[in-house]
Scaffold this motif. Structure first.
Motif, PDB file in Angstrom:
ATOM      1  N   HIS A 103      -7.480   9.555   1.338  1.00 38.52           N
ATOM      2  CA  HIS A 103      -7.919  10.823   0.777  1.00 38.52           C
ATOM      3  C   HIS A 103      -7.117  11.336  -0.409  1.00 38.52           C
ATOM      4  O   HIS A 103      -7.547  12.284  -1.064  1.00 38.52           O
ATOM      5  N   HIS A 104      -5.981  10.733  -0.668  1.00 37.70           N
ATOM      6  CA  HIS A 104      -5.147  11.252  -1.745  1.00 37.70           C
ATOM      7  C   HIS A 104      -5.409  10.484  -3.019  1.00 37.70           C
ATOM      8  O   HIS A 104      -5.253   9.266  -3.073  1.00 37.70           O
ATOM      9  N   ALA A 105      -5.793  11.170  -4.058  1.00 40.95           N
ATOM     10  CA  ALA A 105      -6.097  10.528  -5.341  1.00 40.95           C
ATOM     11  C   ALA A 105      -4.867   9.823  -5.887  1.00 40.95           C
ATOM     12  O   ALA A 105      -3.771  10.339  -5.838  1.00 40.95           O
ATOM     13  N   GLY A 106      -5.086   8.616  -6.391  1.00 40.34           N
ATOM     14  CA  GLY A 106      -3.996   7.861  -7.017  1.00 40.34           C
ATOM     15  C   GLY A 106      -3.376   6.820  -6.123  1.00 40.34           C
ATOM     16  O   GLY A 106      -2.623   5.968  -6.593  1.00 40.34           O
ATOM     17  N   THR A 107      -3.674   6.868  -4.811  1.00 41.29           N
ATOM     18  CA  THR A 107      -3.121   5.839  -3.926  1.00 41.29           C
ATOM     19  C   THR A 107      -4.050   4.616  -3.942  1.00 41.29           C
ATOM     20  O   THR A 107      -5.248   4.732  -4.244  1.00 41.29           O
ATOM     21  N   PRO A 108      -3.499   3.437  -3.606  1.00 45.12           N
ATOM     22  CA  PRO A 108      -4.322   2.231  -3.668  1.00 45.12           C
ATOM     23  C   PRO A 108      -5.587   2.320  -2.838  1.00 45.12           C
ATOM     24  O   PRO A 108      -6.645   1.841  -3.242  1.00 45.12           O
ATOM     25  N   ALA A 109      -5.506   2.952  -1.649  1.00 46.86           N
ATOM     26  CA  ALA A 109      -6.662   3.009  -0.776  1.00 46.86           C
ATOM     27  C   ALA A 109      -7.747   3.926  -1.313  1.00 46.86           C
ATOM     28  O   ALA A 109      -8.920   3.811  -0.971  1.00 46.86           O
ATOM     29  N   ALA A 110      -7.345   4.896  -2.153  1.00 51.17           N
ATOM     30  CA  ALA A 110      -8.323   5.862  -2.647  1.00 51.17           C
ATOM     31  C   ALA A 110      -8.987   5.421  -3.944  1.00 51.17           C
ATOM     32  O   ALA A 110      -9.951   6.028  -4.376  1.00 51.17           O
ATOM     33  N   ARG A 111      -8.461   4.392  -4.556  1.00 53.41           N
ATOM     34  CA  ARG A 111      -9.012   3.969  -5.849  1.00 53.41           C
ATOM     35  C   ARG A 111     -10.193   3.026  -5.665  1.00 53.41           C
ATOM     36  O   ARG A 111     -10.281   2.325  -4.670  1.00 53.41           O
ATOM     37  N   ARG A 131       0.822  -1.217   0.000  1.00 57.27           N
ATOM     38  CA  ARG A 131       0.000   0.000   0.000  1.00 57.27           C
ATOM     39  C   ARG A 131       0.852   1.261   0.000  1.00 57.27           C
ATOM     40  O   ARG A 131       0.437   2.310  -0.498  1.00 57.27           O
ATOM     41  N   ALA A 132       2.047   1.176   0.593  1.00 57.60           N
ATOM     42  CA  ALA A 132       2.928   2.339   0.682  1.00 57.60           C
ATOM     43  C   ALA A 132       4.355   1.864   0.890  1.00 57.60           C
ATOM     44  O   ALA A 132       4.598   0.787   1.447  1.00 57.60           O
ATOM     45  N   ASN A 133       5.292   2.664   0.435  1.00 58.08           N
ATOM     46  CA  ASN A 133       6.705   2.434   0.721  1.00 58.08           C
ATOM     47  C   ASN A 133       7.058   3.182   1.998  1.00 58.08           C
ATOM     48  O   ASN A 133       6.928   4.412   2.054  1.00 58.08           O
ATOM     49  N   LEU A 134       7.506   2.464   3.003  1.00 61.41           N
ATOM     50  CA  LEU A 134       7.843   3.081   4.285  1.00 61.41           C
ATOM     51  C   LEU A 134       9.339   3.351   4.388  1.00 61.41           C
ATOM     52  O   LEU A 134      10.163   2.512   4.017  1.00 61.41           O
ATOM     53  N   VAL A 135       9.679   4.524   4.904  1.00 65.45           N
ATOM     54  CA  VAL A 135      11.051   4.846   5.292  1.00 65.45           C
ATOM     55  C   VAL A 135      10.980   5.403   6.707  1.00 65.45           C
ATOM     56  O   VAL A 135      10.346   6.442   6.944  1.00 65.45           O
ATOM     57  N   VAL A 136      11.599   4.702   7.636  1.00 71.99           N
ATOM     58  CA  VAL A 136      11.557   5.105   9.048  1.00 71.99           C
ATOM     59  C   VAL A 136      12.976   5.319   9.541  1.00 71.99           C
ATOM     60  O   VAL A 136      13.825   4.427   9.429  1.00 71.99           O
ATOM     61  N   VAL A 137      13.229   6.504  10.062  1.00 71.62           N
ATOM     62  CA  VAL A 137      14.521   6.831  10.674  1.00 71.62           C
ATOM     63  C   VAL A 137      14.250   7.055  12.155  1.00 71.62           C
ATOM     64  O   VAL A 137      13.773   8.116  12.555  1.00 71.62           O
ATOM     65  N   PRO A 138      14.522   6.062  13.003  1.00 68.60           N
ATOM     66  CA  PRO A 138      14.075   6.154  14.392  1.00 68.60           C
ATOM     67  C   PRO A 138      14.897   7.080  15.274  1.00 68.60           C
ATOM     68  O   PRO A 138      14.375   7.577  16.281  1.00 68.60           O
ATOM     69  N   CYS A 139      16.165   7.315  14.934  1.00 65.92           N
ATOM     70  CA  CYS A 139      16.997   8.139  15.815  1.00 65.92           C
ATOM     71  C   CYS A 139      17.950   8.984  14.977  1.00 65.92           C
ATOM     72  O   CYS A 139      19.050   8.546  14.638  1.00 65.92           O
ATOM     73  N   VAL A 140      17.537  10.192  14.654  1.00 68.21           N
ATOM     74  CA  VAL A 140      18.331  11.092  13.829  1.00 68.21           C
ATOM     75  C   VAL A 140      19.570  11.582  14.570  1.00 68.21           C
ATOM     76  O   VAL A 140      20.612  11.794  13.959  1.00 68.21           O
TER      77      VAL A 140
END
Length: 313
Positions: free
Chosen positions: A305-313, A112-121
């Motif tokens: 709510h964002h057009a074009g994302t899998p959840a909104a289609r 559904r989405a590409n996640l990028v998580v930076v836990p400790c900058v």
């Protein structure tokens, strides 16, 4: 009213120089372990997520690897989600809330989405439970071109290849009693300014972008987090930390002008969380859960709510 505040470093009314910064740095003692608290948990995620070292923070004699956690099922056509924690190292639930989100919830966004998580900058500051980096600079006022703060510059380099594809960015923070007892007096002393005392809000709140506000997005997060911990009320002036409360639990900042972390992408949905860990009404577990809940609700709203994302289609 402006009240002069004593701070044990520097001369009142005179900004710090190199000698004062060196004195300040010499007094910052290690209080916890980045390796034990963060790197061990990051390493455990390698079995199901991609973990990469995006930089290294060298503060002799210490050296800290900087890690990002990414979706293993990355697909270029999917929107990107960026989650950052520990920009201010002392804000504990920002770090552990980001890790809790990955450990417990990341799998539900596969495909559904590409996640990028930076836990400790900011690992040097994490270990010393401080707001600033080793040069007495605030990373969260330094996200701009040619940043003098290596923590901020490294994160911007990481994000640069996909910054225009980020749908939502959630930057996890805390507001603590030590903001008034230590960090704001230190800031005034460092800059040769008078300390003007403020009021620490009791509860969770959000910071929206005053240049591109998303009120429905912010309120969806507030509604979700209210089921986990209490939301900060406005003070007698109708403000939270000196800014007008524009909706329950929400204030606005000019993110780009201030060089804040939440400004580093063009994401249409962005927010900065603020948890109050010193409240008698909140436990550390609630604070971590509030951060993870904020991330989930932010992603869910954006995908819906964002057009074009899998959840909104």
């Amino acid at each position: 009213m402006t009240i002069p505040a004593f701070y044990p470093i520097g001369t009142p009314g005179r900004p710090w120089g190199e000698a004062e910064v060196a004195t300040w740095r010499s007094r910052q003692a290690v209080q916890r372990s980045y390796e034990a608290d963060v790197l061990g948990r990051v390493d455990a995620l390698r079995a199901r997520l991609d973990v990469s070292e995006y930089g290294r923070l060298d503060v002799p004699p210490d050296s800290y690897p900087l890690f990002a956690i990414r979706s293993r099922s990355w697909r270029d056509e999917l929107p990107c989600v960026l989650v950052t924690g520990g920009v201010h190292g002392y804000e504990t639930s920002g770090v552990h809330g980001a890790l809790q989100f990955v450990e417990r919830h990341a799998a539900s966004y596969d495909g559904r989405a590409n996640l990028v998580v930076v836990p400790c900058v900011s690992p040097w500051a994490y270990e010393r439970v401080h707001r600033w980096n080793a040069a007495a600079l605030d990373p969260n006022r330094s996200f701009r071109r040619d940043s003098p703060v290596p923590e901020s510059a490294a994160l911007m380099r990481l994000v640069a290849p996909f910054r225009d594809r980020v749908l939502v960015h959630v930057d996890l923070h805390e507001t603590t009693d030590s903001d008034e007892s230590e960090f704001r007096p230190a800031l005034a002393a460092r800059d040769g300014a008078a300390y003007e005392p403020g009021e620490v809000p009791d509860g969770f709140y959000l910071v929206d972008d005053s240049e591109h506000p998303q009120p429905a997005f912010q309120q969806a997060i507030i509604a979700a987090v209210a089921k986990v911990t209490h939301i900060a009320p406005a003070d007698a002036k109708g403000e939270i930390i000196g800014s007008p409360m524009v909706a329950p639990g929400v204030i606005e900042y000019a993110l780009t002008r201030l060089g804040l972390c939440a400004s580093i992408t063009d994401a249409p949905y962005k927010t900065t969380t603020e948890v109050y860990p010193d409240s008698p009404r909140a436990t550390p577990e609630q604070c971590n859960a509030a951060q993870a809940t904020a991330v989930c609700s932010a992603i869910d709203f954006a995908l819906a709510h964002h057009a074009g994302t899998p959840a909104a289609r």
